[in-house]
Design a protein around this motif. Structure first.
Motif: not given
Length: 408
Positions: A324-345
Motif C-alpha cells: 500500500q505504501a508503495m502504491a501511494c508513492g511513499l519512500p520505505i525503510v523496512t527490515t528484511p522481514l518487511g520486504a520478504e516475499g515482495i519482488a523488490c530490491e
C-alpha cells in the motif's frame, strides 16, 4: 460452477490483511462467473451486519453461525490437544450448516482460508463417496506454525510454552492439510520454500500472491522538499494489538525515535490502525507520536506521510501495508522481514535495514536526498503496476478451479 468458501472471519469490510485478501479472491471469482457460498463463524453481533453487506456487495450467499464463549474454546483446545487457533474459529453450529450444505448441493470445489478451517471441511466431506468429493483447496496465506515459533523465541513464561505448543500443533495440522487437500497456496515463494523443508514433496503447493487495488491507493501531490526537511511525517499502519505490529512499533519508538527527534524536533510519527493495545496507547506520551485508533479511511494517512517505516522483527508472508505504501508513492525503510516475499530490491524500490543504527541512518539519508526519495517512489509505483494487480496475481486460483470444470 458452485464453490463454497470456508472463511475464518467474515471478509468484510476489507480493512485488514487476511480480510482484504479473501474479499478480493471472492470478488475475482464472482467476476470470473463462479457461484459462491461463503461460510464464516461470527463472534460479535456487528459481524452479522458485515455478512449481510458482503452478500449484497458481491451478490453471493453468506452463511454464518455464532462461536461459543472464548473461555470454552480455549478449554476445549487444551482438553482435546488441539491448536488454540483451530478451536478459536470452531463453531459446531457452522459445522452442521456446512455439512448439510455439502451433502445437499455437492459443490465442485471448497476453498478454506487458513489451516484452522480445515477440520470443518474434513468433517463435511467425510461421508461423501469419491465420485462426489469436491476439489479441496487451502489458502494457508502464511506459514502460521513458523509465526508461533517466532513468538516463542522472545516470549517469557508461560507464553513461551503456549506458543511452542501452538507451533507444534499447527505444524501437524498444516501437514495433514497438505496430505488430504488437492492443492494449497501460500502468499509468497519464501513461505512455499519454508513449508517445503518439512515435506518430501511440494507438488501440491504454489504461490497465490497478494495484490493491490490501485484505485484505492495512489500518490498525493508531492510536498516541497523544504517542508519535508522541516517537519517530516512518518507512518506505520495495521491492527495494533497484533503482536508483530505491536513489536515493530514499540521497537521503533524505543530504539530509533529519540534519535530521529533529536535531529528533526518537529518530526511526527503516526500509528494508524484499529485496536491499539495499552502499550501502543502509552506511546502517545512520547513527543511527536500520534496513535489514531480506528480510521474510516487510511488513504489520507499514507498521502500525508513522507516516509513509511516497517521495523518488523516478527512477521510471516507479504506485508500488505508495504504494498500500500508503495502504491501511494511513499519512500520505505523496512527490515528484511518487511520486504520478504515482495519482488523488490534494496536500494531500488525501498531501503532495507537490520538494526536500529542502520534504520536511523537510512531515514537520515532519505530525508537529506529528495532525489533518492523520488527515485524509490517511482520504482515502487512501477513495480506495483506491473506485478501486483489483483487480476494478475489471482490467475492461479482461477486456473486451479477451471481445470476441474471438465471433470465428472
Amino acid at each position: 460452477m458452485d464453490i463454497m468458501i470456508v472463511a475464518h472471519r467474515v471478509p468484510y469490510p476489507a480493512d485488514k490483511g487476511e480480510k482484504i485478501r479473501t474479499f478480493h479472491q471472492l470478488k475475482y471469482l464472482v467476476e470470473q462467473g463462479f457461484q459462491l457460498t461463503v461460510f464464516a463463524p461470527v463472534e460479535r453481533p456487528q459481524e452479522l451486519e458485515y455478512a449481510s453487506q458482503l452478500a449484497k456487495v458481491l451478490s453471493i450467499k453468506v452463511i454464518t453461525a455464532p462461536l461459543p464463549a472464548a473461555w470454552w474454546r480455549k478449554l476445549k483446545a487444551l482438553c482435546c490437544n488441539r491448536a488454540m487457533s483451530e478451536m478459536h474459529f470452531y463453531s459446531q453450529a457452522l459445522q452442521q450448516q456446512l455439512s448439510t450444505a455439502v451433502q445437499a448441493s455437492a459443490p465442485r470445489a471448497i476453498l478454506a482460508t487458513s489451516s484452522a478451517m480445515a477440520p470443518y471441511i474434513s468433517k463435511a466431506v467425510s461421508q461423501l463417496g469419491s465420485a462426489k468429493r469436491p476439489l479441496l483447496l487451502m489458502d494457508f496465506m502464511d506459514l502460521d506454525s513458523d509465526k508461533w515459533r517466532q513468538y516463542s523465541v522472545t516470549a517469557g513464561w508461560p507464553m513461551r510454552w503456549v506458543y511452542r505448543r501452538e507451533a507444534k500443533l499447527v505444524a501437524q495440522l498444516e501437514q495433514q492439510v497438505y496430505r488430504s487437500f488437492d492443492h494449497s497456496f501460500f502468499i509468497s515463494a519464501n513461505e512455499v520454500e519454508l513449508f517445503g523443508q518439512q515435506l518430501s514433496d511440494t507438488t501440491k503447493v504454489s504461490v497465490l500472491a497478494n495484490g493491490l487495488d490501485t484505485q484505492a491507493f495512489y500518490p498525493a501531490e508531492p510536498k516541497a522538499a523544504d517542508q519535508v526537511a522541516a517537519a517530516p511525517v512518518f507512518l506505520f499502519t495495521g491492527v495494533m494489538d497484533y503482536l508483530p505490529n505491536e513489536d515493530a512499533v514499540l521497537w521503533f519508538v524505543e530504539a530509533m525515535w529519540p534519535l530521529i527527534r533529536q535531529r528533526y524536533p518537529q518530526a511526527k510519527f503516526y500509528i494508524a490502525g484499529m485496536q491499539p493495545s495499552k502499550r501502543i496507547q502509552q506511546l502517545e506520551k512520547q513527543p511527536g507520536v500520534i496513535v489514531t485508533g480506528y480510521v474510516d479511511d487510511i488513504l489520507p494517512y499514507y498521502q500525508q506521510a513522507d516516509i513509511f517505516v516497517g521495523p518488523f522483527r516478527l512477521a510471516r508472508g507479504v506485508q500488505n501495508k508495504i504494498l500500500q505504501a508503495m502504491a501511494c508513492g511513499l519512500p520505505i525503510v523496512t527490515t528484511p522481514l518487511g520486504a520478504e516475499g515482495i519482488a523488490c530490491e534494496d536500494g531500488q524500490q525501498l531501503l532495507v535495514a537490520s538494526d536500529p543504527a542502520q534504520f536511523v541512518a537510512a531515514i537520515m539519508h532519505l530525508l537529506a536526498a529528495p532525489a533518492l526519495r523520488q527515485q524509490l517512489s517511482d520504482a515502487a509505483l512501477q513495480l506495483i503496476q506491473q506485478h501486483y494487480s489483483w487480476q494478475g496475481v489471482l490467475a492461479p486460483l482461477s486456473a486451479s478451479l477451471t481445470a476441474q470444470q471438465g471433470q465428472p
